[in-house]
Structures are given as C-alpha cells and as structure tokens.
Design an enzyme around this catalytic site. Sequence first.
Site, PDB file in Angstrom:
ATOM      1  N   GLU A 241       0.810  -1.216   0.000  1.00  0.00           N
ATOM      2  CA  GLU A 241       0.000   0.000   0.000  1.00  0.00           C
ATOM      3  C   GLU A 241       0.848   1.272   0.000  1.00  0.00           C
ATOM      4  O   GLU A 241       0.474   2.278  -0.566  1.00  0.00           O
ATOM      5  CB  GLU A 241      -0.922  -0.028   1.226  1.00  0.00           C
TER       6      GLU A 241
ATOM      7  N   ASP B 196      -2.573  -3.263   3.212  1.00  0.00           N
ATOM      8  CA  ASP B 196      -3.095  -3.461   4.566  1.00  0.00           C
ATOM      9  C   ASP B 196      -4.325  -4.353   4.508  1.00  0.00           C
ATOM     10  O   ASP B 196      -5.166  -4.219   3.616  1.00  0.00           O
ATOM     11  CB  ASP B 196      -3.487  -2.112   5.178  1.00  0.00           C
TER      12      ASP B 196
ATOM     13  N   TYR C  18      -1.100  -2.997  13.322  1.00  0.00           N
ATOM     14  CA  TYR C  18      -1.953  -2.188  12.451  1.00  0.00           C
ATOM     15  C   TYR C  18      -2.990  -1.409  13.269  1.00  0.00           C
ATOM     16  O   TYR C  18      -3.778  -2.004  14.012  1.00  0.00           O
ATOM     17  CB  TYR C  18      -2.664  -3.111  11.458  1.00  0.00           C
TER      18      TYR C  18
END
Lengths: 718, 76
Positions: A8, A111, A321
Amino acid sequence: MQTLIVCEKPDAAARVARALDEDGDPRRTETQGVPIYESRNRKETILVCSALGHLYAVDSKTHTSRRCYPVWDFDWKPKHLIDKKSARLARWIQVISSLASNADRYINACDYDVEGSLIGYTILRYACHGADSKAQRMKFSTLTEKELKSAYRNLAPQLDMPLVEAGRTRHELDWLYGINLSRLLTESALKQNRGYSTLSTGRVQGPTLKFVVNREEEIQSFTPTPFWTIDATVARDGQTYTLEYEKEKILTIAEAEQVVKDCKNAFLEVESADSRNVQQSPPYPFDLSNLQSEAFKHFGYTPSRTLAIAEKLYLEALISYPRTSSQKLPPDIGYSEILHGIATMAQYRTLASKLTIKDSLRPTKGPKDDPAHPAVYPTGAPPRRHLIQPEANLLDIIIKRFMSAFAEASLRESSQLTLKKEPHRFFLRGTRLLKEGWTQFYRPYTSDEFQKLPDLKVGDKIPITRIKDSQKFTEPPPRYNPSSLLRKMEEENIGTKATRAEIIEILYRRGYIKNIRIEATPLALKIINLLNKYCPLIIDPKFTARLETSMDNIQTLQTSRSHVIAETLDHLRPIMLDLIAREDEIGSQLAEVVVSQRIASLTFDYPCSQCGSQLKIIRSRTSGKRFIGCTGYEKGCRFTLPLPQFGNLSITRTSCKICGFQLVQARTKGRRPMTSCARCYSNKTRANATESSTPAAPSTSRKATDDLVEAASLVKDQ
Amino acid sequence: MGCSVCGQATEQASADLCLTHARALDSVRQAYEAWANAFGSIGRADFLKRVAKQQGTGKNAREIVEFLQQRPEMWK
Ligand SMILES: [Zn+2]
C-alpha cells in the site's frame, strides 16, 4: 518464476522486501522516481512495488464536466485523470503496469482491511491486466520480519472479494451522494452570481455536521436558570474536610437559606459509616477509537493526528496495524516475546520483568471485535531512531496499555460517612488504593486519587466550622471536541474507523466547523437547515447507519454490491429531482450565507492601528501569497501584516496575551493546528532584521504594497 | 412577513418568529418559570435584565431577550 507483490505504501514495500530477501538486503531501484525492490531466495525472484494509497477512484462514466448533475453512471478510473493534484500517480501506474507484464504470480500485500483490499484489487485489475482473478492475498497485522515471512508462507489462494466488494460499494455510494448533493449546493449558489464557494455534503458528512448543528442550536437558545449549592466544612485534628450536601442543586433561594439557618453553628452527628472494596479490572486493549480518545485526553491530539502518528509507528514495525476495532489480543501474537522485547527498553525494564516471570499470561479483553486484526499492540521492538515527542508519547501509552492488560485487577477501598442534623444529611467520601494491580503499569495515564476521611465513628458529634449557600447558574450543554464527535459517530454507527477522523477534518476545511471546542458556523447552520427542510433523510443518522449495516452485510455475504447500489439509486433519484426543482430557492438562501461567511471569515474585529479601518485577510493575485491588509487602502493607509502561507487559515476569537491582536489559526492535515499572532510575529521579524547586519529575510513591505493594489479590487468584489 | 427578530422566513405565514427564534422564546419562557420559582417572584423586566447579563445565555436567547425588552406585549 517471477512474483509481483503490491503493497500500500513505499515504507511497507521496503519492509516486505527486506523480510523476503534471503540476505535481508533487497536490491532497490527506481524507475521514473518509483521505488521497486527485488528480493531473492533460492527458488524465485520477488518484485515488490507499492501504491501511494488509492491509484484509482470512482468518476462519472460519460460526463466530463465537473459541474454537471445529477450523475448516475460511474466507473473506476485512474486517479490522475480525475484529480489534477494526483498527476504523479500516472508514473506509478505506468511502472506497476510494466512490471506486471513480466510477472507470472501476483500478490496483494496492502493493509488487510476494506481499503487495503480495494487498493490492491483495483491495481491488480486495472494496472496489471486483469491479474485480480489469479492473485493471492498476503495477510499480516505487523510489519515485523517474523510475521511477514509467515504471511508469505501462508498466502490466501485468492483475493478477499467480500472485503473488496464492500469497499467498492462504499466508494461508489459515497461518490453518488457526495457528487450529486455537493454539486447541487455549489452550483445552485453559484447560479445566483454572488461569488463562488465550494459547498459539500455527503452520506457521512451531513449527519455528522447535523450532530454539531443540533448542539449549536441548543447552546444558542439556552437560557440559564439559578440554583444554589451548600458549601460547608468540618475540622478534625487540625485538618479541614469539605462536606457534600445531600442535594447537589437546590432550586429555590428560600430552601438554600433554610439549610444554612438550620445548620449554622450546629453539631453534626455521624449517622452511618460505610466502606466497600471496589475491584477494577485492567482497561481493555486499544481499538483505534479508544486510542484516539485516550490520546486526546492525555496529550490533546486530534483523532486524525493520532491516526497519522500511529500509522508512522506501524510502518516502522513498532506497533501493530492501528485501523482496528478489536479489543482483543489473541495468543498467536506471542505475548512473552513482546514483553521480553519491551523489557529491553530501559524505561520499561522493571515493570515488564514483573510480567515476564508470570507462569501464565492471559490478557484482559473487551467486547469489540475485528475480523481482520487484533487490538493495537506494541511489537516489542525498540525504536531505531530518536522518536519525536508525539511519537514517543503514543508509543508509551500503547506499551503501557499492553502491559496493563496482563496485570491483575486493582483494589480500592471507598468509604462514606453520613452526618445528620435533622432533617439534613451531609456526606464525606474517602478513597484509598489497597492493591495497585494494573494501575502501576498505566501511570501516568491513570489517577492515583487518594482522599482521607476523619477518624469518626457512628454517634460521634462534630461541629460545622463554616456553612454558606452559593448562587450559581445552569450552563449550556458542552460543545463537542474532535474526540467526542468521533465517539458520537461511532455510537451512531456512521462512517468507519478508517474514515471518521478524516470526515471531521473535512468539516473544518470546508469552514462548517471551527475551534477545538467545536462551533458550527452560520454556513453549517444554513446548509443543515436547508437539507432538513428539503431532504431530511440525507442527514438522518439512522439512514446512514442502515447503509453502513448493508455494507457490513456485503462483507459477510448476506447481501450484494449490486443490490445495495440499486437500492441507493432508488432512494437518491427522487430526492435529487425534487431538489433540482427547487434549485433557485435553495441557491438564493445559500448564496446569502456564503457571502456573509466569506466576509466574516476574512475580517478582523480588531481595527487598523494606523487608520481605524477594518483589517482583512487578502490574497495577492500575482504571487498567490496571503497577508493582512487594511480596507483603508483607498484612503491611503498602507498598513500590512504577514500571515502563515500554509494550511487552512481562520481568524480565532482569542486575543494575543502580549499585544491583544486577534490570533489566527492555520490547520494542516495530520498536524497540530498552529495558532499565532501576526502582529507579534511582524514585530519580531522586524527586530531581527534591524539586529542583524545582513538582511535576514527579504523585506516584504514593498511587495505587500504592490499586492494591495489588487487587494483593493478584491475587497470591492466582496 | 418574516421573523420579527431576524427577518428570516417563518414556517407558517401567520407566525411571528422563525423556528430558531420560536425555540429560543420557548427556552426564555421556561427559564422565567424557573426564575420566578427560585426567587419566590420576579418581574419580567427584572428577569430579562438579569438574563441578559448571564454569560451562558445563548445568542438566540439573547436576541429574544432584547426583543422582549422592546416589545413586552410579545410574551403572550
Ligand atoms: Zn428569527
């Protein structure tokens, strides 16, 4: 065999490449400024490239004009064709496309959530010649070498299509609502020929703004009413204790005076003494919104800023994350290893060691879940560079919250003495910590409140040393701040954890809300009132929440993208047609507020110190620079002051403590708003310039005068 | 006929106040009840003077207070 991995962001690509290279040293090359990594192992060559967030976006299929509405047909197009600011993305698509031509295996390593799945999908589908159908999915929650290697060994055989479909639907719906309603507002106001202003609303933006507007209206129509409180004290062993009267508020002056009369110089008798032990479990592991709310409470960071900092920590493999709604820490993250890692950092050594010696590690868990990620946790890796204060603060609270999760409950004794003088009751409350438990791990983010009680038992008598009544007035309901507004959005289930903070920022940028204690501007009040009148469903939080549920249902295969889109079109079409029929009426009302807001947002209350005229924010037509100029220009006044050139500027209601001039605030996305005084800044730079023999900064006065010639015509325009 | 306070359009043609100011008038009226109860009794003029001095009085309520000071017959 050649594998192409799409990440990403460039930082994530670098980490993935390093983890998958046999020697941990992938070859980095750049094509047209786009970084590409080549990782090698005995079996294959892996090319790792990255997106820069979304490379594709929704746009009208046939209409090219930005001003045309309503629009119902849409398609995904390269972002650089839609938005001039995204021009550089053309190179990224080109480079990825050429890499894809030589690859025979494709992996989406963006992600692991709705946005990441969609970013990877659109790139594989449109830039990689339809590779989405054969691509695999790499799933991970931290960018540590260990987890990345394991994720690569355990690839999902295909893309997570339910997530992709949910993401597509969200973008398409938001586009349909946003484009149609915003263009209608902007264009209807523009057609009145009273100047241009970009107006917008959207599926989530509208209902969010409505919360603020509702609160604003409550505050603006609020009328205070009087009430009284009783302030009384007793003394024992040289110490004074403040009593609490049984009624928090007394509504009549007569009653308040009676209490004072009854109790003045009286003895209070201890009627009862109670104490109980309260056990308090450790706080839940952090989900994103809880992290945002704690960071606002302890450091004053806005939710969008906290998210930006957390993403940085994630990209450096310091935390997991952050866009998660889970409050759970599953065992496979490796509790012990993380705690041992934390223990290598000097400031946590003592605390972490208390946990590493435990026989079993079982973290507390909250009710919220996330199908893709665990709660936010530290990886245990020490930072490899010096962290700036906000990063260090956020990492600190995340590490401490993580350690707390494994600690025991704390135990607090809470006691209460009830004292009487018939018919009145007073209370004394005390508290002390019996067992620290998790609180020792979470300092200074937990309060160590301690309140001692006098040594009294039932039947004891003690004189009141002081008693009086005080008159007070009720206060309007509190304003939202960015953190409490985000919580409200979450409670009402509008927006997603990933988008809520950004929506609030948009409201600031559009001039609909201002200040940290959020105020709705007249423009916001007008827009919400108009929408309320003509299409209340658009700003009804319940309606938006229902759409959110539909989109969640796409993820769990209970409904489909095409069904949700069709339903939305059925709803939106008649609303739009109705609004278009009343365009003129809406436009004339909007134009009026737009003009007055523009004037208000540019004008200072503080007059020009040289001629007494109004001071305004002016933008030069030649240089594009902005500065404060005097509206007395035409009469010959040449007074100017400098302004910050970056960020969204607003004039605050606060005055400078040094010189009294109104402060200006510049807001830049993901940063703390910068508040400054133009007059003090100007004095300072002038003083510096006289002190130093070489001209420190080019003098702006001559330039500013030139600009003012144009500025004068700008003022006339308004 | 627009709102007697701000001139904006009213919901019904016969109404004297716009929605915003009608709401503020309600709030001021209710507050008067509370003030009268709190002090045993209070004259309307005295009440309006004191409410106007309060920091917490909202912008719309303040406009209604001024309006009522000029046109006491509008208490109704
Ligand atoms: Zn009005």
